[in-house]
Write a protein that holds these residues in place. Structure first.
Motif, PDB file in Angstrom:
ATOM      1  N   THR A 147       2.173  21.726  13.125  1.00 32.66           N
ATOM      2  CA  THR A 147       3.429  21.169  13.625  1.00 32.66           C
ATOM      3  C   THR A 147       4.613  21.911  13.024  1.00 32.66           C
ATOM      4  N   HIS A 148       5.490  22.387  13.880  1.00 33.91           N
ATOM      5  CA  HIS A 148       6.665  23.142  13.444  1.00 33.91           C
ATOM      6  C   HIS A 148       7.863  22.687  14.255  1.00 33.91           C
ATOM      7  N   LEU A 182       0.088  26.105  17.930  1.00 33.89           N
ATOM      8  CA  LEU A 182       1.438  25.808  17.455  1.00 33.89           C
ATOM      9  C   LEU A 182       1.932  24.563  18.185  1.00 33.89           C
ATOM     10  N   TYR A 183       2.156  23.492  17.424  1.00 35.32           N
ATOM     11  CA  TYR A 183       2.638  22.238  17.995  1.00 35.32           C
ATOM     12  C   TYR A 183       4.139  22.172  17.724  1.00 35.32           C
ATOM     13  N   TRP A 184       4.917  22.641  18.671  1.00 39.27           N
ATOM     14  CA  TRP A 184       6.375  22.768  18.555  1.00 39.27           C
ATOM     15  C   TRP A 184       7.013  21.434  18.913  1.00 39.27           C
ATOM     16  N   GLU A 203       8.473  33.850  18.679  1.00 40.97           N
ATOM     17  CA  GLU A 203       7.823  34.714  17.690  1.00 40.97           C
ATOM     18  C   GLU A 203       6.583  34.044  17.128  1.00 40.97           C
ATOM     19  N   LEU A 204       6.653  32.762  16.832  1.00 41.04           N
ATOM     20  CA  LEU A 204       5.507  32.056  16.277  1.00 41.04           C
ATOM     21  C   LEU A 204       4.389  31.897  17.302  1.00 41.04           C
ATOM     22  N   SER A 205       4.734  31.844  18.584  1.00 39.95           N
ATOM     23  CA  SER A 205       3.704  31.698  19.618  1.00 39.95           C
ATOM     24  C   SER A 205       2.752  32.885  19.633  1.00 39.95           C
ATOM     25  N   LEU A 206       3.199  34.001  19.060  1.00 39.68           N
ATOM     26  CA  LEU A 206       2.344  35.192  18.998  1.00 39.68           C
ATOM     27  C   LEU A 206       1.327  35.089  17.870  1.00 39.68           C
ATOM     28  N   HIS A 207       1.454  34.041  17.057  1.00 36.65           N
ATOM     29  CA  HIS A 207       0.525  33.817  15.950  1.00 36.65           C
ATOM     30  C   HIS A 207      -0.270  32.529  16.189  1.00 36.65           C
ATOM     31  N   ALA A 208      -0.496  32.205  17.440  1.00 33.37           N
ATOM     32  CA  ALA A 208      -1.264  31.016  17.797  1.00 33.37           C
ATOM     33  C   ALA A 208      -2.069  31.314  19.053  1.00 33.37           C
ATOM     34  N   VAL A 212       2.185  24.403  22.251  1.00 32.23           N
ATOM     35  CA  VAL A 212       2.515  23.174  22.981  1.00 32.23           C
ATOM     36  C   VAL A 212       3.899  22.719  22.545  1.00 32.23           C
ATOM     37  N   PHE A 213       4.763  22.394  23.497  1.00 32.57           N
ATOM     38  CA  PHE A 213       6.090  21.880  23.142  1.00 32.57           C
ATOM     39  C   PHE A 213       6.262  20.468  23.686  1.00 32.57           C
ATOM     40  N   THR A 214       6.983  19.647  22.944  1.00 31.57           N
ATOM     41  CA  THR A 214       7.202  18.278  23.397  1.00 31.57           C
ATOM     42  C   THR A 214       8.393  17.677  22.655  1.00 31.57           C
ATOM     43  N   GLY A 215       8.763  16.465  23.056  1.00 30.13           N
ATOM     44  CA  GLY A 215       9.966  15.839  22.536  1.00 30.13           C
ATOM     45  C   GLY A 215       9.725  14.845  21.423  1.00 30.13           C
ATOM     46  N   LEU A 216      10.685  13.938  21.264  1.00 30.57           N
ATOM     47  CA  LEU A 216      10.711  13.004  20.140  1.00 30.57           C
ATOM     48  C   LEU A 216      10.259  11.609  20.570  1.00 30.57           C
TER      49      LEU A 216
END
Length: 384
Positions: A147-148, A182-184, A203-208, A212-216
């Motif tokens: 999670t980032h 990567l859980y963005w 940039e981080l997606s290249l290291h996964a 996955v992106f999502t909200g709050l």
């Protein structure tokens, strides 16, 4: 499946010295979710060991003294001849972590008693220290979600996001028997959705193996925390589902479409995990086609081949057995039921590999699983 792997193997491997054949990205469907156990007459099963292993896990043990009696071959996976590491899931789950007084299992139980719909319950079975041993004979085999958020306000995000970023890079570099996702999240307008935030995620997606992106999840408890600490409220109201405004999503998608150097990007966690493991999505999200417009074409094809609309009679039998009330429907997008909480709906969803929705809490087009805040409503208005 056995004939396919035996006669048309794509890869011949020798994991931990055991010869094996692999066929990657194959899916199959069991129409009855209760018929999940394979019975192979030519393969000897050891039910005594199976019971012993379950008890070993539940006891929170990692010693060889007990489990080695039932499975002597496990001794070769021990680095010191006394204990096991990654395969001792129960030890990690049922014992307190360093500096804690309660186990992760007990922590999650307490959380669910006070927040029954929580999705914050985390049960770890993997330790970052496993990566520190280059020839580790007993590393947990799994998918690691990192999670980032890149939220810079320490009152909102007290943990430095650079720690997650560095962990992701290290995990990806050493990934052999596991995959990294990567859980963005959580993406909150004004906090972590700037151009630089999006560029960092790229940039981080290249290291996964997937991103996955999502909200709050802006629940009452989080709103109370914001108020108690004098923080600016991100939204005017709370919601039971994640808040991911349409404009915020579109900014991310625009950046994704402009730059083909991104890694694979997904809206739903199970889609990202399935892609990382080279499998079709086990949640049946292919039925919600608008979710698939950013997925890699080969993954869409894989999910399409595995997706099968279940038989209504089978669904009714299973749903009634779980306590469903009222009409039960199977349409081209999902199973729709009444009177079932999330756990039994997930049982149906995972068992049939087909989305399962609550009639009282419908999922609307293009904002599947999202709160209405920030999306145009049926009457054309936009939520706050």
């Amino acid at each position: 499946m056995l004939q396919l792997a035996s006669n048309n193997a794509e890869h011949h491997i020798a994991a931990r010295g055991n010869d094996a054949r692999e066929v990657i990205g194959v899916g199959f469907r069991l129409p009855d979710p209760r018929q999940r156990l394979p019975y192979l007459a030519t393969r000897k099963a050891n039910p005594v060991f199976q019971f012993a292993e379950a008890l070993w896990y539940l006891a929170g043990r990692r010693d060889l003294e007990m489990i080695g009696h039932y499975a002597p071959s496990m001794r070769s996976s021990s680095p010191d001849g006394i204990t096991l590491g990654g395969s001792a899931y129960g030890y990690t789950l049922f014992n307190p972590a360093d500096g804690d007084t309660a186990s992760p299992f007990d922590r999650v139980l307490e959380l669910l008693r006070t927040e029954t719909d929580s999705k914050r319950g985390y049960l770890p079975v993997f330790s970052a220290s496993e990566l520190a041993v280059s020839d580790n004979p007993d590393m947990a085999c799994l998918t690691v979600l990192v999670t980032h958020s890149n939220i810079q306000n320490p009152a909102v995000e007290p943990v430095d996001s650079n720690i997650a970023a560095e962990s992701l890079r290290t995990l990806y570099e050493h990934a052999e028997r596991y995959r990294t996702v990567l859980y963005w999240r959580p993406i909150v307008p004004g906090l972590n959705d700037s151009d630089s935030d999006i560029a960092r995620a790229r940039e981080l997606s290249l290291h996964a193996h997937a991103t996955v992106f999502t909200g709050l999840f802006f629940r009452d408890e989080i709103a109370a925390y914001y108020e108690a600490h004098g923080l600016t409220m991100p939204y005017e109201e709370t919601a039971r589902r994640k808040i991911m405004p349409e404009t915020a999503e579109q900014r991310i998608l625009d950046a994704f479409e402009r730059d083909d150097s991104w890694g694979a990007l997904f809206r739903k966690t199970s889609c990202g995990v399935a892609y990382a493991q080279e499998e079709a999505d086990y949640n049946g999200h292919y039925g919600i086609r608008e979710l698939c417009d950013i997925c890699p074409p080969e993954q869409v094809a894989k999910c399409r081949a595995a997706w099968l609309k279940p038989d209504l009679a089978n669904v009714i039998r299973e749903a009634r057995g779980l306590g469903a009330t009222g009409p039960i429907e199977v349409n081209d997008r999902a199973i729709v039921v009444e009177g079932l909480d999330e756990p039994p709906r997930y049982y149906l969803q995972h068992g049939f590999g087909f989305q399962c929705h609550d009639q009282a809490k419908p999922h609307h087009h293009r904002r599947h699983g999202r709160a209405p805040i920030g999306w145009k409503a049926e009457n054309g208005n936009t939520g706050t």
